[in-house]
Design a protein around this motif. Structure first.
Motif, PDB file in Angstrom:
ATOM      1  N   GLY A  50     -52.442  84.527 -19.411  1.00 41.53           N
ATOM      2  CA  GLY A  50     -51.535  83.374 -19.270  1.00 41.53           C
ATOM      3  C   GLY A  50     -50.562  83.200 -20.508  1.00 41.53           C
ATOM      4  N   ALA A  55     -45.854  91.034 -19.234  1.00 39.64           N
ATOM      5  CA  ALA A  55     -44.485  91.450 -19.372  1.00 39.64           C
ATOM      6  C   ALA A  55     -44.629  92.231 -20.660  1.00 39.64           C
ATOM      7  N   ASN A 309     -48.787  78.806 -12.277  1.00 33.27           N
ATOM      8  CA  ASN A 309     -48.448  78.278 -13.420  1.00 33.27           C
ATOM      9  C   ASN A 309     -48.558  76.707 -13.948  1.00 33.27           C
TER      10      ASN A 309
HETATM   11  P1  AMP Z   1     -49.388  86.487 -17.795  1.00 33.55           P
HETATM   12  O1  AMP Z   1     -50.252  86.195 -19.066  1.00 33.55           O
HETATM   13  O2  AMP Z   1     -48.744  88.199 -18.075  1.00 33.55           O
HETATM   14  O3  AMP Z   1     -50.344  86.399 -16.614  1.00 33.55           O
HETATM   15  O4  AMP Z   1     -48.208  85.651 -17.541  1.00 33.55           O
HETATM   16  C1  AMP Z   1     -48.341  84.171 -17.142  1.00 33.55           C
HETATM   17  C2  AMP Z   1     -47.226  83.653 -16.539  1.00 33.55           C
HETATM   18  O5  AMP Z   1     -46.395  83.428 -17.429  1.00 33.55           O
HETATM   19  C3  AMP Z   1     -46.559  84.647 -15.575  1.00 33.55           C
HETATM   20  O6  AMP Z   1     -46.466  83.686 -14.454  1.00 33.55           O
HETATM   21  C4  AMP Z   1     -45.366  84.902 -16.097  1.00 33.55           C
HETATM   22  O7  AMP Z   1     -44.206  85.221 -15.111  1.00 33.55           O
HETATM   23  C5  AMP Z   1     -44.836  84.140 -16.969  1.00 33.55           C
HETATM   24  N1  AMP Z   1     -44.171  84.414 -18.248  1.00 33.55           N
HETATM   25  C6  AMP Z   1     -44.561  85.593 -19.083  1.00 33.55           C
HETATM   26  N2  AMP Z   1     -43.464  85.596 -20.038  1.00 33.55           N
HETATM   27  C7  AMP Z   1     -42.898  84.379 -19.962  1.00 33.55           C
HETATM   28  C8  AMP Z   1     -41.671  84.107 -20.785  1.00 33.55           C
HETATM   29  N3  AMP Z   1     -41.579  84.828 -21.930  1.00 33.55           N
HETATM   30  N4  AMP Z   1     -41.189  82.821 -20.563  1.00 33.55           N
HETATM   31  C9  AMP Z   1     -41.555  82.154 -19.610  1.00 33.55           C
HETATM   32  N5  AMP Z   1     -42.729  82.530 -18.606  1.00 33.55           N
HETATM   33  C10 AMP Z   1     -43.201  83.775 -18.707  1.00 33.55           C
END
Ligand code: AMP
Length: 495
Positions: A50, A55, A309
Protein backbone atom coordinates in the motif's frame (compact mmCIF):
# COMPACT_ATOMS: atom_id res chain seq x y z
CA UNK A 1 8.22 18.71 -2.96
CA UNK A 2 9.57 15.98 -5.24
CA UNK A 3 7.59 15.40 -8.42
CA UNK A 4 7.60 12.41 -10.75
CA UNK A 5 9.44 14.27 -13.47
CA UNK A 6 12.43 14.83 -11.15
CA UNK A 7 13.00 11.10 -10.79
CA UNK A 8 14.56 10.42 -14.20
CA UNK A 9 11.59 8.69 -15.83
CA UNK A 10 10.87 8.91 -19.56
CA UNK A 11 8.07 11.07 -20.97
CA UNK A 12 6.13 7.94 -22.03
CA UNK A 13 6.09 6.56 -18.49
CA UNK A 14 5.28 9.98 -17.03
CA UNK A 15 2.32 10.29 -19.38
CA UNK A 16 0.99 6.88 -18.33
CA UNK A 17 1.19 7.56 -14.61
CA UNK A 18 -0.30 11.00 -15.02
CA UNK A 19 -3.30 9.39 -16.69
CA UNK A 20 -3.58 7.03 -13.73
CA UNK A 21 -3.97 10.07 -11.51
CA UNK A 22 -0.68 9.67 -9.65
CA UNK A 23 0.05 13.27 -8.69
CA UNK A 24 3.20 12.91 -6.64
CA UNK A 25 5.51 10.04 -5.84
CA UNK A 26 5.06 8.16 -2.58
CA UNK A 27 8.03 7.96 -0.18
CA UNK A 28 9.27 4.66 -1.49
CA UNK A 29 8.93 5.83 -5.08
CA UNK A 30 10.89 9.01 -4.32
CA UNK A 31 13.69 7.05 -2.74
CA UNK A 32 13.81 3.93 -4.85
CA UNK A 33 13.20 5.08 -8.43
CA UNK A 34 16.34 7.23 -8.91
CA UNK A 35 18.51 4.55 -7.27
CA UNK A 36 17.09 1.69 -9.29
CA UNK A 37 17.33 3.67 -12.52
CA UNK A 38 20.94 4.65 -12.08
CA UNK A 39 22.66 2.23 -9.75
CA UNK A 40 23.74 -1.08 -11.17
CA UNK A 41 23.49 -2.88 -7.89
CA UNK A 42 21.28 -4.99 -5.70
CA UNK A 43 18.62 -3.24 -3.70
CA UNK A 44 16.54 -3.81 -0.57
CA UNK A 45 13.36 -1.81 0.05
CA UNK A 46 11.76 -2.28 3.44
CA UNK A 47 8.21 -1.13 2.98
CA UNK A 48 4.64 -2.18 3.65
CA UNK A 49 2.03 -2.98 1.06
CA UNK A 50 0.00 0.00 0.00
CA UNK A 51 3.02 2.29 -0.07
CA UNK A 52 3.29 2.28 -3.87
CA UNK A 53 5.96 -0.42 -3.99
CA UNK A 54 4.80 -1.86 -7.29
CA UNK A 55 5.41 1.38 -9.17
CA UNK A 56 8.65 1.87 -7.21
CA UNK A 57 10.14 -1.20 -8.88
CA UNK A 58 7.81 -1.48 -11.90
CA UNK A 59 8.60 1.93 -13.40
CA UNK A 60 12.41 1.57 -13.30
CA UNK A 61 12.14 -1.99 -14.57
CA UNK A 62 10.17 -0.83 -17.61
CA UNK A 63 12.73 1.89 -18.31
CA UNK A 64 15.63 -0.57 -18.09
CA UNK A 65 14.16 -3.30 -20.32
CA UNK A 66 15.11 -3.63 -23.94
CA UNK A 67 11.84 -4.22 -25.80
CA UNK A 68 13.76 -5.31 -28.92
CA UNK A 69 15.36 -8.16 -27.02
CA UNK A 70 12.84 -11.02 -26.88
CA UNK A 71 14.45 -12.78 -23.90
CA UNK A 72 12.93 -12.75 -20.44
CA UNK A 73 14.83 -9.92 -18.77
CA UNK A 74 12.73 -9.35 -15.66
CA UNK A 75 11.26 -11.83 -13.18
CA UNK A 76 8.99 -10.70 -10.37
CA UNK A 77 8.22 -13.25 -7.68
CA UNK A 78 5.14 -12.64 -5.53
CA UNK A 79 3.61 -14.74 -2.74
CA UNK A 80 0.07 -15.02 -4.09
CA UNK A 81 -1.83 -15.28 -7.31
CA UNK A 82 -3.80 -12.14 -6.48
CA UNK A 83 -0.68 -10.07 -5.92
CA UNK A 84 0.91 -11.48 -9.09
CA UNK A 85 -2.13 -10.52 -11.14
CA UNK A 86 -2.20 -7.03 -9.66
CA UNK A 87 1.48 -6.47 -10.41
CA UNK A 88 0.91 -7.61 -14.01
CA UNK A 89 -2.10 -5.29 -14.35
CA UNK A 90 -0.15 -2.33 -12.99
CA UNK A 91 2.86 -2.96 -15.22
CA UNK A 92 0.58 -3.14 -18.25
CA UNK A 93 -0.86 0.26 -17.30
CA UNK A 94 2.55 1.86 -16.70
CA UNK A 95 3.84 0.62 -20.06
CA UNK A 96 0.89 1.95 -22.06
CA UNK A 97 3.04 4.36 -24.09
CA UNK A 98 6.21 2.29 -24.25
CA UNK A 99 7.22 0.09 -27.14
CA UNK A 100 5.40 -3.23 -26.73
CA UNK A 101 6.56 -4.90 -23.54
CA UNK A 102 5.22 -8.41 -23.10
CA UNK A 103 4.31 -9.28 -19.57
CA UNK A 104 2.87 -12.57 -18.29
CA UNK A 105 1.71 -13.62 -14.85
CA UNK A 106 1.89 -17.34 -13.98
CA UNK A 107 0.52 -18.78 -10.76
CA UNK A 108 -0.91 -21.90 -9.19
CA UNK A 109 -4.63 -22.67 -9.26
CA UNK A 110 -4.83 -22.10 -13.03
CA UNK A 111 -4.09 -24.38 -15.98
CA UNK A 112 -0.36 -24.98 -16.36
CA UNK A 113 -0.88 -26.07 -19.96
CA UNK A 114 -2.37 -22.68 -20.87
CA UNK A 115 0.55 -20.96 -19.13
CA UNK A 116 3.10 -23.17 -20.93
CA UNK A 117 1.52 -22.20 -24.23
CA UNK A 118 1.59 -18.50 -23.29
CA UNK A 119 5.28 -18.84 -22.40
CA UNK A 120 6.09 -19.93 -25.95
CA UNK A 121 5.79 -16.26 -26.96
CA UNK A 122 8.63 -13.93 -25.93
CA UNK A 123 7.95 -12.50 -22.48
CA UNK A 124 10.07 -9.56 -21.37
CA UNK A 125 8.76 -9.81 -17.82
CA UNK A 126 7.36 -12.83 -16.01
CA UNK A 127 5.49 -12.40 -12.77
CA UNK A 128 5.16 -15.63 -10.86
CA UNK A 129 4.31 -17.35 -7.64
CA UNK A 130 7.27 -19.51 -6.57
CA UNK A 131 5.62 -22.96 -6.64
CA UNK A 132 4.19 -22.59 -10.13
CA UNK A 133 7.37 -21.05 -11.49
CA UNK A 134 9.43 -23.97 -10.24
CA UNK A 135 7.00 -26.36 -11.87
CA UNK A 136 7.39 -24.47 -15.14
CA UNK A 137 11.17 -24.42 -14.83
CA UNK A 138 11.19 -28.19 -14.28
CA UNK A 139 9.06 -28.63 -17.38
CA UNK A 140 11.53 -26.43 -19.24
CA UNK A 141 8.75 -24.01 -20.17
CA UNK A 142 10.67 -21.01 -18.83
CA UNK A 143 14.14 -19.91 -19.72
CA UNK A 144 15.77 -17.55 -17.24
CA UNK A 145 19.30 -17.69 -18.64
CA UNK A 146 19.21 -14.12 -19.91
CA UNK A 147 17.52 -12.73 -16.81
CA UNK A 148 18.81 -9.30 -15.79
CA UNK A 149 16.48 -8.20 -13.01
CA UNK A 150 15.02 -10.41 -10.31
CA UNK A 151 12.45 -8.78 -8.04
CA UNK A 152 11.28 -10.45 -4.86
CA UNK A 153 8.08 -8.76 -3.78
CA UNK A 154 6.71 -9.27 -0.26
CA UNK A 155 9.69 -11.51 0.39
CA UNK A 156 8.71 -12.01 4.04
CA UNK A 157 5.30 -13.27 2.97
CA UNK A 158 6.87 -15.74 0.57
CA UNK A 159 8.98 -17.10 3.39
CA UNK A 160 5.99 -17.15 5.78
CA UNK A 161 4.03 -19.15 3.28
CA UNK A 162 6.77 -21.76 3.17
CA UNK A 163 8.30 -20.87 -0.21
CA UNK A 164 11.86 -20.70 1.15
CA UNK A 165 13.01 -23.90 -0.59
CA UNK A 166 11.33 -22.98 -3.86
CA UNK A 167 13.08 -19.59 -3.76
CA UNK A 168 16.47 -21.22 -3.22
CA UNK A 169 15.80 -23.59 -6.10
CA UNK A 170 14.56 -20.85 -8.48
CA UNK A 171 17.56 -18.66 -7.73
CA UNK A 172 19.85 -21.49 -8.87
CA UNK A 173 18.30 -21.24 -12.33
CA UNK A 174 19.09 -17.56 -12.75
CA UNK A 175 22.42 -16.08 -13.88
CA UNK A 176 24.87 -14.83 -11.24
CA UNK A 177 25.25 -11.43 -12.92
CA UNK A 178 21.58 -10.49 -12.54
CA UNK A 179 20.55 -7.63 -10.29
CA UNK A 180 18.21 -8.45 -7.41
CA UNK A 181 15.70 -6.07 -5.88
CA UNK A 182 14.09 -7.32 -2.71
CA UNK A 183 11.01 -5.78 -1.14
CA UNK A 184 9.79 -6.84 2.25
CA UNK A 185 7.78 -5.36 5.11
CA UNK A 186 10.00 -7.06 7.68
CA UNK A 187 13.44 -8.58 7.79
CA UNK A 188 13.18 -11.99 9.50
CA UNK A 189 16.24 -14.22 9.60
CA UNK A 190 15.20 -16.23 6.54
CA UNK A 191 15.27 -13.04 4.49
CA UNK A 192 18.66 -12.14 5.92
CA UNK A 193 19.80 -15.55 4.71
CA UNK A 194 18.61 -14.74 1.18
CA UNK A 195 20.32 -11.35 1.34
CA UNK A 196 23.60 -12.84 2.57
CA UNK A 197 23.61 -15.69 0.10
CA UNK A 198 22.24 -14.16 -3.03
CA UNK A 199 22.73 -10.44 -2.93
CA UNK A 200 25.84 -8.38 -3.42
CA UNK A 201 26.35 -5.26 -1.32
CA UNK A 202 22.72 -4.16 -1.63
CA UNK A 203 21.62 -0.54 -1.38
CA UNK A 204 19.04 -0.49 1.39
CA UNK A 205 16.22 1.90 2.09
CA UNK A 206 13.61 1.70 4.79
CA UNK A 207 10.34 3.53 4.70
CA UNK A 208 8.76 4.40 8.03
CA UNK A 209 11.83 3.31 9.91
CA UNK A 210 10.62 4.54 13.27
CA UNK A 211 7.09 3.28 12.76
CA UNK A 212 6.74 0.11 10.79
CA UNK A 213 3.03 0.56 10.57
CA UNK A 214 1.44 3.01 8.17
CA UNK A 215 0.95 6.25 10.10
CA UNK A 216 -2.30 7.08 8.35
CA UNK A 217 -4.01 4.30 10.26
CA UNK A 218 -5.81 5.00 13.53
CA UNK A 219 -5.22 1.92 15.68
CA UNK A 220 -8.08 1.22 18.03
CA UNK A 221 -9.17 -1.68 20.20
CA UNK A 222 -12.37 -2.64 21.85
CA UNK A 223 -12.84 -4.96 24.81
CA UNK A 224 -15.32 -7.62 23.84
CA UNK A 225 -15.85 -11.22 24.84
CA UNK A 226 -16.31 -13.81 22.10
CA UNK A 227 -20.03 -14.31 22.58
CA UNK A 228 -20.68 -10.59 22.07
CA UNK A 229 -18.34 -10.04 19.12
CA UNK A 230 -20.92 -10.54 16.41
CA UNK A 231 -23.36 -8.01 17.85
CA UNK A 232 -20.52 -5.60 18.54
CA UNK A 233 -19.36 -5.78 14.93
CA UNK A 234 -22.87 -5.04 13.70
CA UNK A 235 -23.04 -2.00 15.96
CA UNK A 236 -19.85 -0.62 14.37
CA UNK A 237 -21.40 -1.16 10.98
CA UNK A 238 -24.69 0.43 11.99
CA UNK A 239 -22.99 3.58 13.16
CA UNK A 240 -21.19 4.00 9.85
CA UNK A 241 -23.21 2.57 6.97
CA UNK A 242 -20.72 3.86 4.42
CA UNK A 243 -18.05 1.66 5.91
CA UNK A 244 -16.07 -0.56 3.53
CA UNK A 245 -14.06 -3.06 5.43
CA UNK A 246 -12.27 -6.36 5.74
CA UNK A 247 -13.04 -8.37 8.87
CA UNK A 248 -10.24 -10.79 9.70
CA UNK A 249 -10.98 -14.12 11.36
CA UNK A 250 -8.52 -16.87 12.19
CA UNK A 251 -10.26 -19.88 10.72
CA UNK A 252 -12.17 -20.68 7.57
CA UNK A 253 -15.11 -21.82 9.66
CA UNK A 254 -15.31 -18.60 11.65
CA UNK A 255 -15.04 -16.63 8.42
CA UNK A 256 -17.88 -18.48 6.73
CA UNK A 257 -20.14 -18.42 9.77
CA UNK A 258 -19.64 -14.73 10.41
CA UNK A 259 -20.23 -13.77 6.78
CA UNK A 260 -23.43 -15.83 6.73
CA UNK A 261 -24.64 -14.29 9.99
CA UNK A 262 -24.03 -10.79 8.63
CA UNK A 263 -25.75 -11.59 5.36
CA UNK A 264 -28.78 -13.00 7.25
CA UNK A 265 -29.06 -9.63 8.98
CA UNK A 266 -28.96 -7.95 5.56
CA UNK A 267 -25.44 -6.63 5.80
CA UNK A 268 -23.70 -6.57 2.47
CA UNK A 269 -21.10 -9.18 3.39
CA UNK A 270 -19.42 -12.26 1.97
CA UNK A 271 -16.59 -14.60 2.91
CA UNK A 272 -13.15 -15.13 1.37
CA UNK A 273 -11.21 -18.18 2.53
CA UNK A 274 -9.27 -21.19 1.38
CA UNK A 275 -12.21 -23.60 1.25
CA UNK A 276 -13.62 -21.67 -1.70
CA UNK A 277 -12.57 -22.56 -5.23
CA UNK A 278 -10.43 -20.07 -7.10
CA UNK A 279 -13.43 -19.15 -9.25
CA UNK A 280 -15.54 -18.46 -6.16
CA UNK A 281 -12.76 -16.34 -4.64
CA UNK A 282 -12.35 -14.36 -7.85
CA UNK A 283 -16.11 -13.76 -7.88
CA UNK A 284 -16.18 -12.50 -4.29
CA UNK A 285 -13.18 -10.24 -4.90
CA UNK A 286 -14.78 -8.91 -8.09
CA UNK A 287 -17.97 -8.01 -6.21
CA UNK A 288 -15.96 -6.36 -3.44
CA UNK A 289 -13.94 -4.30 -5.89
CA UNK A 290 -17.09 -3.23 -7.75
CA UNK A 291 -18.75 -2.07 -4.52
CA UNK A 292 -21.43 -4.75 -4.75
CA UNK A 293 -20.08 -5.90 -1.39
CA UNK A 294 -19.11 -3.61 1.50
CA UNK A 295 -17.85 -6.17 3.97
CA UNK A 296 -15.35 -8.88 3.22
CA UNK A 297 -14.87 -11.46 5.97
CA UNK A 298 -11.53 -13.12 5.33
CA UNK A 299 -8.75 -15.29 6.65
CA UNK A 300 -5.21 -13.92 6.64
CA UNK A 301 -4.08 -16.22 3.87
CA UNK A 302 -7.02 -15.56 1.56
CA UNK A 303 -6.84 -11.80 2.05
CA UNK A 304 -3.20 -11.47 1.11
CA UNK A 305 -2.65 -9.15 -1.77
CA UNK A 306 -6.10 -7.58 -1.67
CA UNK A 307 -5.60 -4.38 -3.61
CA UNK A 308 -8.59 -2.22 -2.84
CA UNK A 309 -7.80 1.41 -2.22
CA UNK A 310 -10.93 2.70 -0.57
CA UNK A 311 -11.28 0.59 2.56
CA UNK A 312 -12.27 2.67 5.55
CA UNK A 313 -11.83 -0.02 8.21
CA UNK A 314 -10.07 -3.23 9.06
CA UNK A 315 -11.46 -5.34 11.91
CA UNK A 316 -9.38 -7.92 13.73
CA UNK A 317 -12.31 -10.07 14.81
CA UNK A 318 -9.71 -12.28 16.40
CA UNK A 319 -6.18 -11.08 17.00
CA UNK A 320 -3.43 -12.57 14.86
CA UNK A 321 -0.68 -14.61 16.50
CA UNK A 322 2.13 -12.64 14.95
CA UNK A 323 2.85 -8.96 14.78
CA UNK A 324 3.53 -9.01 11.06
CA UNK A 325 0.04 -10.35 10.42
CA UNK A 326 -1.34 -7.37 12.29
CA UNK A 327 0.71 -5.09 10.05
CA UNK A 328 -0.42 -6.83 6.90
CA UNK A 329 -4.04 -6.84 7.95
CA UNK A 330 -4.20 -3.22 8.99
CA UNK A 331 -2.24 -2.21 5.89
CA UNK A 332 -5.30 -3.10 3.81
CA UNK A 333 -6.73 0.25 4.83
CA UNK A 334 -5.14 3.72 4.50
CA UNK A 335 -3.61 2.92 1.15
CA UNK A 336 -2.23 5.40 -1.34
CA UNK A 337 -2.18 8.31 1.09
CA UNK A 338 -5.71 7.82 2.45
CA UNK A 339 -6.58 7.42 6.11
CA UNK A 340 -8.21 4.41 7.73
CA UNK A 341 -9.12 2.76 11.00
CA UNK A 342 -7.99 -0.59 12.33
CA UNK A 343 -10.13 -1.98 15.17
CA UNK A 344 -8.90 -4.95 17.18
CA UNK A 345 -11.47 -7.03 19.07
CA UNK A 346 -9.75 -7.98 22.29
CA UNK A 347 -11.20 -10.51 24.71
CA UNK A 348 -9.97 -10.86 28.26
CA UNK A 349 -7.43 -13.47 27.20
CA UNK A 350 -6.05 -11.25 24.43
CA UNK A 351 -5.01 -8.37 26.64
CA UNK A 352 -1.41 -9.57 26.86
CA UNK A 353 -1.28 -10.17 23.12
CA UNK A 354 -2.38 -6.60 22.51
CA UNK A 355 0.31 -5.29 24.82
CA UNK A 356 2.86 -7.33 22.92
CA UNK A 357 1.64 -5.94 19.58
CA UNK A 358 1.75 -2.40 20.94
CA UNK A 359 5.33 -2.86 22.09
CA UNK A 360 6.58 -4.74 19.08
CA UNK A 361 4.99 -2.45 16.51
CA UNK A 362 5.28 0.71 18.59
CA UNK A 363 1.60 1.47 18.30
CA UNK A 364 -0.43 3.45 20.80
CA UNK A 365 -3.75 1.67 20.64
CA UNK A 366 -6.70 3.82 21.56
CA UNK A 367 -9.54 2.12 23.42
CA UNK A 368 -12.97 2.67 21.91
CA UNK A 369 -16.36 1.51 23.12
CA UNK A 370 -18.92 -0.56 21.29
CA UNK A 371 -21.48 1.98 20.11
CA UNK A 372 -24.80 1.76 21.94
CA UNK A 373 -28.13 2.52 20.33
CA UNK A 374 -28.13 6.13 21.53
CA UNK A 375 -24.74 6.75 19.98
CA UNK A 376 -25.79 5.09 16.72
CA UNK A 377 -28.94 7.20 16.49
CA UNK A 378 -27.14 10.37 17.39
CA UNK A 379 -24.29 9.89 14.89
CA UNK A 380 -26.61 8.80 12.11
CA UNK A 381 -29.05 11.67 12.57
CA UNK A 382 -26.24 14.21 12.79
CA UNK A 383 -24.81 12.87 9.55
CA UNK A 384 -28.26 12.98 7.94
CA UNK A 385 -28.65 16.62 9.04
CA UNK A 386 -25.27 17.53 7.54
CA UNK A 387 -26.24 15.79 4.29
CA UNK A 388 -29.55 17.64 4.17
CA UNK A 389 -27.79 20.96 4.83
CA UNK A 390 -25.30 20.30 2.08
CA UNK A 391 -28.05 19.57 -0.43
CA UNK A 392 -28.59 22.36 -2.96
CA UNK A 393 -32.04 22.16 -4.55
CA UNK A 394 -32.01 22.24 -8.32
CA UNK A 395 -32.63 25.77 -9.58
CA UNK A 396 -35.32 24.41 -11.89
CA UNK A 397 -37.18 22.62 -9.10
CA UNK A 398 -40.80 22.38 -10.20
CA UNK A 399 -42.62 25.24 -8.41
CA UNK A 400 -45.92 23.44 -8.56
CA UNK A 401 -44.39 20.43 -6.84
CA UNK A 402 -42.87 22.63 -4.18
CA UNK A 403 -46.08 24.49 -3.43
CA UNK A 404 -47.96 21.20 -3.24
CA UNK A 405 -45.52 19.94 -0.60
CA UNK A 406 -45.67 23.27 1.24
CA UNK A 407 -49.46 23.11 1.27
CA UNK A 408 -49.45 19.56 2.68
CA UNK A 409 -46.98 20.48 5.41
CA UNK A 410 -48.47 23.96 5.83
CA UNK A 411 -50.09 23.35 9.19
CA UNK A 412 -46.98 21.95 10.81
CA UNK A 413 -44.58 24.04 12.82
CA UNK A 414 -40.88 23.74 11.99
CA UNK A 415 -40.39 21.62 15.14
CA UNK A 416 -43.21 19.27 14.18
CA UNK A 417 -41.93 18.86 10.63
CA UNK A 418 -38.36 18.18 11.77
CA UNK A 419 -39.62 15.71 14.38
CA UNK A 420 -41.50 13.80 11.69
CA UNK A 421 -38.52 13.78 9.34
CA UNK A 422 -36.18 12.63 12.08
CA UNK A 423 -38.61 9.89 13.12
CA UNK A 424 -38.80 8.74 9.53
CA UNK A 425 -35.03 8.75 9.19
CA UNK A 426 -34.65 6.82 12.42
CA UNK A 427 -36.74 4.01 10.98
CA UNK A 428 -33.88 3.37 8.58
CA UNK A 429 -31.36 3.21 11.38
CA UNK A 430 -30.60 -0.24 12.65
CA UNK A 431 -29.69 0.15 16.29
CA UNK A 432 -30.08 -3.44 17.44
CA UNK A 433 -31.35 -3.62 21.00
CA UNK A 434 -30.56 -0.96 23.53
CA UNK A 435 -28.27 -3.21 25.59
CA UNK A 436 -24.85 -1.83 26.39
CA UNK A 437 -22.45 -4.43 25.01
CA UNK A 438 -19.37 -2.99 26.68
CA UNK A 439 -17.96 -5.22 29.35
CA UNK A 440 -15.64 -4.64 32.17
CA UNK A 441 -12.84 -7.14 31.85
CA UNK A 442 -12.11 -7.21 35.50
CA UNK A 443 -15.66 -8.37 36.09
CA UNK A 444 -15.50 -10.87 33.25
CA UNK A 445 -12.30 -12.38 34.55
CA UNK A 446 -13.63 -12.67 38.05
CA UNK A 447 -16.79 -14.36 36.85
CA UNK A 448 -14.71 -16.62 34.68
CA UNK A 449 -12.51 -17.62 37.54
CA UNK A 450 -15.33 -18.31 39.94
CA UNK A 451 -17.09 -20.41 37.28
CA UNK A 452 -13.92 -22.41 36.80
CA UNK A 453 -13.55 -22.84 40.50
CA UNK A 454 -17.09 -24.10 40.73
CA UNK A 455 -16.42 -26.51 37.86
CA UNK A 456 -13.15 -27.52 39.48
CA UNK A 457 -14.84 -28.31 42.77
CA UNK A 458 -17.17 -30.62 40.90
CA UNK A 459 -14.22 -32.48 39.37
CA UNK A 460 -12.20 -32.98 42.52
CA UNK A 461 -8.43 -33.26 42.16
CA UNK A 462 -7.80 -31.19 39.02
CA UNK A 463 -9.90 -28.38 40.33
CA UNK A 464 -8.03 -28.24 43.53
CA UNK A 465 -4.79 -27.78 41.67
CA UNK A 466 -6.24 -24.76 39.91
CA UNK A 467 -7.65 -23.44 43.10
CA UNK A 468 -4.40 -23.77 44.95
CA UNK A 469 -2.51 -22.02 42.24
CA UNK A 470 -4.99 -19.18 42.03
CA UNK A 471 -4.97 -18.79 45.75
CA UNK A 472 -1.26 -18.65 45.97
CA UNK A 473 -1.34 -16.24 43.06
CA UNK A 474 1.87 -17.65 41.66
CA UNK A 475 0.79 -18.89 38.26
CA UNK A 476 -2.19 -16.69 37.74
CA UNK A 477 -0.94 -15.13 34.55
CA UNK A 478 0.78 -18.22 33.29
CA UNK A 479 -2.02 -20.64 33.86
CA UNK A 480 -4.55 -18.36 32.20
CA UNK A 481 -2.33 -17.68 29.21
CA UNK A 482 -1.61 -21.36 28.80
CA UNK A 483 -5.25 -22.25 28.81
CA UNK A 484 -6.08 -19.59 26.25
CA UNK A 485 -3.35 -20.84 23.97
CA UNK A 486 -4.21 -24.50 24.16
CA UNK A 487 -7.91 -23.77 23.68
CA UNK A 488 -7.13 -21.97 20.46
CA UNK A 489 -4.82 -24.65 19.23
CA UNK A 490 -7.05 -27.59 19.96
CA UNK A 491 -10.32 -26.12 18.82
CA UNK A 492 -9.39 -24.15 15.78
CA UNK A 493 -8.12 -25.08 12.42
CA UNK A 494 -5.94 -22.40 10.97
CA UNK A 495 -6.24 -21.42 7.33
P1 AMP B 1 1.15 -0.87 -3.93
O1 AMP B 1 1.78 -0.54 -2.62
O2 AMP B 1 2.13 -0.95 -5.03
O3 AMP B 1 0.26 -2.09 -3.83
O4 AMP B 1 0.21 0.37 -4.34
C1 AMP B 1 -0.98 0.68 -3.68
C2 AMP B 1 -1.92 1.45 -4.56
O5 AMP B 1 -1.50 2.81 -4.66
C3 AMP B 1 -2.05 0.94 -5.99
O6 AMP B 1 -3.41 0.77 -6.30
C4 AMP B 1 -1.46 2.01 -6.86
O7 AMP B 1 -2.15 2.13 -8.07
C5 AMP B 1 -1.58 3.26 -6.00
N1 AMP B 1 -0.45 4.18 -6.18
C6 AMP B 1 0.85 3.86 -6.31
N2 AMP B 1 1.61 4.96 -6.40
C7 AMP B 1 0.78 6.02 -6.33
C8 AMP B 1 0.98 7.45 -6.36
N3 AMP B 1 2.18 7.98 -6.48
N4 AMP B 1 -0.11 8.22 -6.24
C9 AMP B 1 -1.34 7.67 -6.11
N5 AMP B 1 -1.60 6.35 -6.08
C10 AMP B 1 -0.55 5.53 -6.17
Amino acid sequence: MTTFDQLGLSSQVLKAIEQLGFEKPTDIQKEAIPVLLSADRDFIGLAQTGTGKTAAFGLPLLELLDADNPNTQGLILAPTRELGQQIAEQIELYSKYLKRVNVLAVYGGASIVVQMKALKKPRHVIIATPGRLLDLIRRKAVNLEQLQYLILDEADEMVNMGFKEELDEILKHTPDEKITWLFSATMPKEIKHIVNNYMDNPYEIQINREDRVNTNIAHQYVQVENKTKRDALMRFMDIDPEMRCVVFCRTRNDTQELAEALARKKYNADALHGDLSQAQRDKVMGRFKNHQLDILVATDVAARGIDVNDLTHVFHYSLPDEAQYYTHRSGRTARAGKTGTSIAFVNSRDVRKLKFLAKDLQIDFEQVLIPNSDAIESVRIEKWCIDVLAKHPKSNLDEELLSKALMIFGNLSKEELVAKLVARELEKVNTGDSKDLNQDFHKVQTEHRSKRRARGRGRGGRGRGDRDRNRSGNFKGKSKGGRGGSYNKSKRRKD
